[in-house]
Motif scaffolding. Structure first.
Motif, PDB file in Angstrom:
ATOM      1  N   THR A  10      -3.049  -0.152  -5.076  1.00 22.64           N
ATOM      2  CA  THR A  10      -4.354   0.150  -4.371  1.00 22.64           C
ATOM      3  C   THR A  10      -5.270  -1.081  -4.849  1.00 22.64           C
ATOM      4  OG1 THR A  10      -4.722   1.356  -6.443  1.00 22.64           O
ATOM      5  CG2 THR A  10      -4.292   2.565  -4.269  1.00 22.64           C
ATOM      6  N   LEU A  34      -3.450  -6.846  -3.862  1.00 23.31           N
ATOM      7  CA  LEU A  34      -3.316  -6.964  -2.325  1.00 23.31           C
ATOM      8  C   LEU A  34      -3.472  -8.282  -1.958  1.00 23.31           C
ATOM      9  CD1 LEU A  34      -4.663  -3.487  -1.211  1.00 23.31           C
ATOM     10  CD2 LEU A  34      -2.083  -4.140  -1.356  1.00 23.31           C
ATOM     11  N   ARG A  83       0.870  -1.371   0.047  1.00 20.00           N
ATOM     12  CA  ARG A  83      -0.070  -0.132  -0.105  1.00 20.00           C
ATOM     13  C   ARG A  83       0.874   1.228   0.064  1.00 20.00           C
ATOM     14  NH1 ARG A  83      -5.686  -0.862   1.270  1.00 20.00           N
ATOM     15  NH2 ARG A  83      -5.861  -2.660   2.604  1.00 20.00           N
TER      16      ARG A  83
END
Lengths: 317, 266
Positions: free
Chosen positions: B130, B135, B125
């Protein structure tokens, strides 16, 4: 037992008793104060004579000033037909508190974040005591400053109709709240273990990312507690609002109108009031309200902070 | 763990170009001369152990590799630390990129007081990732690499501080791996762990050394002997001896090294 150790244990006993007594005196004092305030406000609930003028419904619900007129909230305790609606005062208190917190919390938190995370240590050693010194300024001085100096500038700046209003009083109140919030928030930020910062920096985070995404969340329970303390201070503060608010008991949520707070009402009217009159007992009832306000805010705040701490440390199960 | 039997005979430096080359490194804390003309090479995809008594400078050397010493006031450095042939003490060094490539785990596990997922996702991050999908992939991959995934996959949203110390240290490793570094610095990573957890973290380090260059500082000589390929012995800010671990522990050239590894001081 040898004589020396005997006298030792006797002096130990004396000191212990003395410390216990001092603690007991302060607690008993507090309890007595609350009992006294509570007792003096009791007739609002019990005495039929006083309830005719100031029952709970008269205090909290709108009333017609004259039969047939529109129902309004009005605090006019010394008019021919006294009116005891507390709503204008509650509104005034909340309004000023809101302005004060909107002003003080961002300022205090930004200052705390700056001193704990970014300031070089020599600057930090200067800034912290200076801001804490602000807490030592008597609130009458702060109120005087707001009344004479700041109100003029605030009025000009925003082009307001009234010189004394919730904005200028709120800012002055905020100045009194800043050191309270700042000190506690700074302590909370400084107490965040250095290992969190190292971990974040070692991952390639900038100091700002570290402060914002690691240190601030880690210190959040303490910061929240700081804000609650500031809120309590803003609600209870008397002198500043007494001097800078205009003391007009109008029920208006507009921050540009003058107002009158609960605390200032007690301060301004208690000296003149007829002992044992309805007005007298209602003033004590205001005291009880203030006490309950701050008590519940602190209690809920503490409950929330405790839960938050447990959540962060992974012990809530 | 047959790790110590890799490339016997030749001095390790002759085999490969080093990942990290330290040249005439001197470091002062204020007026205290903490590192004196240190020269040491770290080979890629090997475990290099720094040993030596407390205060010998081994952690300080380690902390020059990601320039964590910069955080301490009054530190002055001369000499070169070359990582992939670039001197990281050059003026133009991008510290953020450096620390992304050279990750570090600390003595005490230091997961952030947020959830397991957020801990691992923190690195990506802050480096600008994003996309939620990406992620999640990174978190899973990093937790798998440290063998935490099967234990924690249903507890990703629980606070990281509720984990056991061993899991916390593994999580700190995962957090590092998520930013895809190529060097892992470990500063006494097992000093807060019990023997069983220590053994498992050692196993993990050996496993990770297939893909990463690892430098480990340790007080525990058995640990250095068990897992490292190369061992460097420091004393009073100087590198006294560096060589293959098997050689250092069986046939040290320096008298002091021998005294230290046989426990005559430390």
């Amino acid at each position: 037992m040898k004589p020396s150790s005997l006298s030792h244990s006797v002096s130990e006993k004396i000191i212990e008793t003395f410390i216990h007594l001092s603690a007991a005196v302060s607690i008993v004092g507090l309890v007595l104060i609350f009992i006294f305030i509570g007792k003096e406000s009791l007739p609002v609930f019990t005495s039929p004579e006083i309830r005719r003028e100031a029952s709970l419904s008269k205090i909290f619900l709108p009333q017609s000033p004259e039969p047939g007129e529109e129902k309004v909230f009005r605090w006019q305790p010394v008019s021919v037909v006294p009116k005891y609606s507390l709503l204008p005062l509650v509104v005034g208190t909340l309004k000023a508190t809101a302005v004060a917190l909107l002003f003080a919390i961002p300022l205090a938190l930004a200052a705390a974040l700056f001193t704990s995370e970014f300031a070089p240590s020599w600057l930090r050693e200067w800034v912290k005591p200076v801001i804490e010194l602000l807490a030592g300024i008597p609130s009458v001085v702060m109120g005087f400053f707001a009344l004479i100096v700041m109100a003029t500038y605030v009025q000009e700046l925003f082009g307001l109709d009234f010189r004394l209003n919730a904005i200028s009083a709120g800012i002055a109140l905020g100045l009194a709240v800043v050191p309270v919030v700042y000190t506690m928030a700074e302590d909370a930020l400084s107490a965040v273990p250095q290992s969190y910062r190292e971990g974040s920096i070692a991952l390639g985070a900038t100091p700002w990312q570290t402060a914002w995404r690691v240190v601030l969340p880690a210190a959040f329970p303490g910061i929240f507690a700081a804000c609650i303390l500031g809120l309590g201070r803003a609600i209870g503060e008397t002198m500043i609002v007494l001097m800078a608010s205009g003391n007009a008991a109008v029920s208006s949520w507009s921050p540009t109108d003058p107002f009158r707070s609960l605390s200032a009402t007690i301060a301004a009217e208690m000296g003149e009031v007829v002992r044992g009159s309805t007005h007298y007992h209602v003033l004590f009832f205001i005291g009880v309200l203030l006490f309950l306000f701050t008590f519940f805010i602190n209690y809920l705040g503490q409950l929330f902070v405790e839960r938050l701490r447990q959540k962060l440390s992974g012990t809530d199960k | 763990m047959a790790a110590t039997s890799v490339h016997q005979g030749n001095p390790p430096a002759a085999l490969e170009t080093p990942k990290i080359a330290v040249q005439d490194l001197n470091l002062w804390y204020g007026s205290f001369h903490a590192l004196k003309n240190v020269r040491v090479d770290v080979l890629p995809r090997k475990i290099t152990a720094f040993i030596g008594p407390s205060g010998c400078g081994k952690s300080t050397v380690l902390r020059t590799f990601n320039r964590m010493n910069d955080l301490i006031k009054g530190v002055r450095v001369t000499g070169k630390v070359l990582i992939d042939d670039h001197n990281i003490y050059e003026e133009d060094t991008d510290l953020i990129r450096l620390r992304k490539r050279v990750g570090m785990v600390f003595q005490r596990p230091n997961p952030f007081p947020i959830s397991v997922f957020e801990n691992v996702a923190y690195g990506p991050r802050i480096h600008g990732e994003t996309r939620r999908r990406r992620l999640e992939e990174l978190v899973e991959k990093s937790l798998r690499a440290t063998a935490l995934w099967d234990d924690l996959k249903d507890r990703l949203s629980t606070p990281a501080l509720g984990l056991s110390p061993e899991q916390q240290q593994r999580l700190c490793l995962s957090r590092l791996l998520a930013v895809e570094p190529d060097v892992l610095l470990m500063d006494e990573p097992c000093s807060a762990l019990d023997p069983i957890a220590t053994a498992r973290i050692e196993e993990l380090a050996v496993e990770l050394s297939k893909d990463f260059t690892i430098v480990i500082v340790t007080h525990n000589m058995q640990q250095a002997a068990r897992i490292s390929h190369v061992t460097a012995f420091f004393l009073l800010g100087e590198l006294l001896e560096c060589g293959e671990t098997s050689q250092i522990f069986t046939n040290p050239k320096n008298e002091k090294t021998e005294q230290y590894i046989t426990g005559r001081f430390g």
